[in-house]
Design an enzyme around this catalytic site. Structure first.
Site, PDB file in Angstrom:
ATOM      1  CE1 TYR A 147      62.058  12.856 -20.312  1.00 29.98           C
ATOM      2  CE2 TYR A 147      62.537  14.667 -21.799  1.00 29.98           C
ATOM      3  CZ  TYR A 147      61.686  14.036 -20.915  1.00 29.98           C
ATOM      4  OH  TYR A 147      60.456  14.589 -20.640  1.00 29.98           O
TER       5      TYR A 147
ATOM      6  CB  SER B 211      52.569  12.057 -24.496  1.00 30.97           C
ATOM      7  OG  SER B 211      53.847  11.625 -24.064  1.00 30.97           O
ATOM      8  N   PRO B 212      51.381  14.346 -27.218  1.00 28.69           N
ATOM      9  CG  PRO B 212      52.006  15.770 -28.947  1.00 28.69           C
ATOM     10  CD  PRO B 212      52.530  15.131 -27.699  1.00 28.69           C
TER      11      PRO B 212
HETATM   12  N1  NAP Z   1      56.760  16.258 -18.360  1.00 31.55           N
HETATM   13  C1  NAP Z   1      56.594  14.959 -18.443  1.00 31.55           C
HETATM   14  O1  NAP Z   1      56.308  14.269 -17.453  1.00 31.55           O
HETATM   15  C2  NAP Z   1      56.761  14.309 -19.784  1.00 31.55           C
HETATM   16  C3  NAP Z   1      56.441  12.961 -19.960  1.00 31.55           C
HETATM   17  C4  NAP Z   1      56.603  12.404 -21.240  1.00 31.55           C
HETATM   18  C5  NAP Z   1      57.062  13.184 -22.292  1.00 31.55           C
HETATM   19  N2  NAP Z   1      57.401  14.479 -22.079  1.00 31.55           N
HETATM   20  C6  NAP Z   1      57.886  15.353 -23.178  1.00 31.55           C
HETATM   21  O2  NAP Z   1      56.980  15.274 -24.245  1.00 31.55           O
HETATM   22  C7  NAP Z   1      57.678  14.937 -25.441  1.00 31.55           C
HETATM   23  C8  NAP Z   1      56.779  14.165 -26.359  1.00 31.55           C
HETATM   24  O3  NAP Z   1      56.453  12.911 -25.779  1.00 31.55           O
HETATM   25  P1  NAP Z   1      56.192  11.644 -26.683  1.00 31.55           P
HETATM   26  O4  NAP Z   1      57.382  11.355 -27.510  1.00 31.55           O
HETATM   27  O5  NAP Z   1      55.656  10.571 -25.801  1.00 31.55           O
HETATM   28  O6  NAP Z   1      55.031  12.237 -27.586  1.00 31.55           O
HETATM   29  P2  NAP Z   1      54.322  11.917 -28.952  1.00 31.55           P
HETATM   30  O7  NAP Z   1      54.696  12.991 -29.892  1.00 31.55           O
HETATM   31  O8  NAP Z   1      52.892  11.748 -28.577  1.00 31.55           O
HETATM   32  O9  NAP Z   1      54.872  10.513 -29.461  1.00 31.55           O
HETATM   33  C9  NAP Z   1      55.951  10.421 -30.346  1.00 31.55           C
HETATM   34  C10 NAP Z   1      56.187   8.972 -30.661  1.00 31.55           C
HETATM   35  O10 NAP Z   1      55.079   8.464 -31.411  1.00 31.55           O
HETATM   36  C11 NAP Z   1      55.565   7.864 -32.607  1.00 31.55           C
HETATM   37  N3  NAP Z   1      54.561   7.942 -33.657  1.00 31.55           N
HETATM   38  C12 NAP Z   1      54.104   6.861 -34.387  1.00 31.55           C
HETATM   39  N4  NAP Z   1      53.146   7.220 -35.229  1.00 31.55           N
HETATM   40  C13 NAP Z   1      52.978   8.550 -35.082  1.00 31.55           C
HETATM   41  C14 NAP Z   1      52.127   9.493 -35.698  1.00 31.55           C
HETATM   42  N5  NAP Z   1      51.224   9.141 -36.647  1.00 31.55           N
HETATM   43  N6  NAP Z   1      52.207  10.785 -35.328  1.00 31.55           N
HETATM   44  C15 NAP Z   1      53.080  11.166 -34.390  1.00 31.55           C
HETATM   45  N7  NAP Z   1      53.930  10.305 -33.748  1.00 31.55           N
HETATM   46  C16 NAP Z   1      53.877   9.015 -34.087  1.00 31.55           C
HETATM   47  C17 NAP Z   1      56.835   8.615 -32.919  1.00 31.55           C
HETATM   48  O11 NAP Z   1      57.620   7.780 -33.759  1.00 31.55           O
HETATM   49  P3  NAP Z   1      58.611   8.413 -34.862  1.00 31.55           P
HETATM   50  O12 NAP Z   1      59.753   9.007 -34.115  1.00 31.55           O
HETATM   51  O13 NAP Z   1      58.985   7.228 -35.661  1.00 31.55           O
HETATM   52  O14 NAP Z   1      57.820   9.420 -35.636  1.00 31.55           O
HETATM   53  C18 NAP Z   1      57.419   8.772 -31.521  1.00 31.55           C
HETATM   54  O15 NAP Z   1      58.057   7.567 -31.114  1.00 31.55           O
HETATM   55  C19 NAP Z   1      58.905  14.149 -24.947  1.00 31.55           C
HETATM   56  O16 NAP Z   1      59.955  14.145 -25.884  1.00 31.55           O
HETATM   57  C20 NAP Z   1      59.249  14.936 -23.713  1.00 31.55           C
HETATM   58  O17 NAP Z   1      59.992  16.084 -24.092  1.00 31.55           O
HETATM   59  C21 NAP Z   1      57.235  15.053 -20.838  1.00 31.55           C
END
Ligand code: NAP
Length: 305
Positions: free
Chosen positions: A52, A215-216
């Site tokens: 990351y 990525s919920p």
């Molecule tokens: N194991 C794997 O292969 C893998 C792959 C990808 C991710 N991950 C893990 O999963 C975690 C979460 O992934 P993610 O960041 O893609 O997930 P996410 O929680 O689905 O997405 C968060 C992103 O969405 C934005 N966002 C915009 N509007 C939103 C709303 N209404 N509600 C919530 N979020 C909103 C957030 O912006 P703001 O910050 O401005 O709120 C942030 O940039 C990562 O940090 C990592 O630890 C694991």
């Protein structure tokens, strides 16, 4: 914040965790505010990976932690290894080198949980076993797990690995449900019947592995956020309706949908916005009914057989 037991381990952790993949772009002060806010909301679990921000997220997290009143012992730090530029690498040498790097960047002498990030087609489970035993014996890693693995891949690892694999981190959101679709469309000719993950969810329940949903809020392969997105009117209308009924935000309702599953899934959210994180944290106290869960699933574009 509700807690859940991770796999068969002694670890009881918050059912919502903070993913630090997007932390690299923050200032040290902002990152500290995010960590403080997470702790205030009852989140004690932080998900990292060696890749990351090319390592910057782990490093920034450690520097930011020093600015807070939060102590390392009160946190569960999970990190991942095995993704390298252009290939996947579960060799003993790489696993150990990756952990050494994470320990240095996270400024800690132990990792609570180490995950193998994405399956390596050339995996040699004997080597993984040697690496895990060395890391456990030296006290550098306390627990182990995998990410994006199917059940047979887990079984192959288990043939040699001595430690319990307590976690499988998989992509899961209301708009990304292959893990659920196939189980609802058994023996049918339609697309959702295709088993894309070899029944990971049922396997995990059978073997007491905790699924962590990554990525919920994203649709596709991290294509964008579906909450509040005009391209998905039906699911957003239903999310709003349920969110209003429960007195929480739409984003919290989307997480409550994941938490409602009896597999006791831990949700890894990635927001770096403290206000949004506080609103999402309320999902932990929301209990959707069976009907509400299915209403949301159908509103996300899924048909029941
Ligand atoms: N194991 C794997 O292969 C893998 C792959 C990808 C991710 N991950 C893990 O999963 C975690 C979460 O992934 P993610 O960041 O893609 O997930 P996410 O929680 O689905 O997405 C968060 C992103 O969405 C934005 N966002 C915009 N509007 C939103 C709303 N209404 N509600 C919530 N979020 C909103 C957030 O912006 P703001 O910050 O401005 O709120 C942030 O940039 C990562 O940090 C990592 O630890 C694991």
């Amino acid at each position: 914040m509700n807690k859940l037991q991770l796999g068969k381990s002694e670890l009881e952790v918050s059912d919502i965790a903070l993913g630090c993949m997007r932390m690299k772009d923050l200032t040290k002060e902002n990152a500290a505010a995010v960590i403080e806010n997470a702790r205030e909301e009852g989140i004690d679990f932080f998900d990292h990976a060696d890749i990351y921000g090319g390592g910057d997220s782990e490093e920034l997290f450690a520097k930011a932690l020093k600015l807070t009143s939060v102590s390392r012992q009160n946190l569960i730090l999970q990190t991942k290894c095995g993704i390298r530029p252009g290939f996947f690498d579960f060799s003993k040498e790489h696993i150990i080198a990756s952990v050494e790097g994470s320990l240095r960047r996270l400024n800690t002498d132990y990792i609570d949980i180490l995950l193998l990030h994405r399956p390596d087609a050339l995996v040699e489970p004997e080597e993984v076993a040697e690496a895990f035993t060395e890391l456990e014996t030296s006290g550098k890693v306390r627990h182990f797990g995998v990410s994006n693995h199917n059940p047979m891949q887990v079984e192959l690892l288990k043939k040699h690995v001595q430690q319990e694999l307590i976690v499988n981190q998989m992509q899961l959101s209301l708009m990304h449900t292959p893990m659920i679709d196939a189980g609802l469309n058994v023996n049918m000719h339609n697309d959702p019947a295709v088993v894309r993950d070899s029944s990971t969810l049922d396997y995990s329940r059978l073997h007491d592995m905790t699924i962590q949903a990554w990525s919920p809020f994203q649709y596709g392969m991290i294509k964008g956020v579906f909450v509040g997105n005009d391209n998905f009117p039906e699911v957003n209308t239903k999310l709003q309706e349920i969110a209003e009924k429960k007195g929480v935000s739409d984003s919290a309702a989307a997480v409550a949908w994941i938490l409602r599953h009896p597999a006791r899934i831990q949700t890894i959210v990635g927001t770096m916005n403290t206000e949004r994180l506080s609103s999402i944290a309320k999902a932990s106290g929301v209990q959707l009914t069976k009907e509400e869960w299915y209403e949301l699933y159908r509103a996300a574009g899924n048909e029941l057989p």
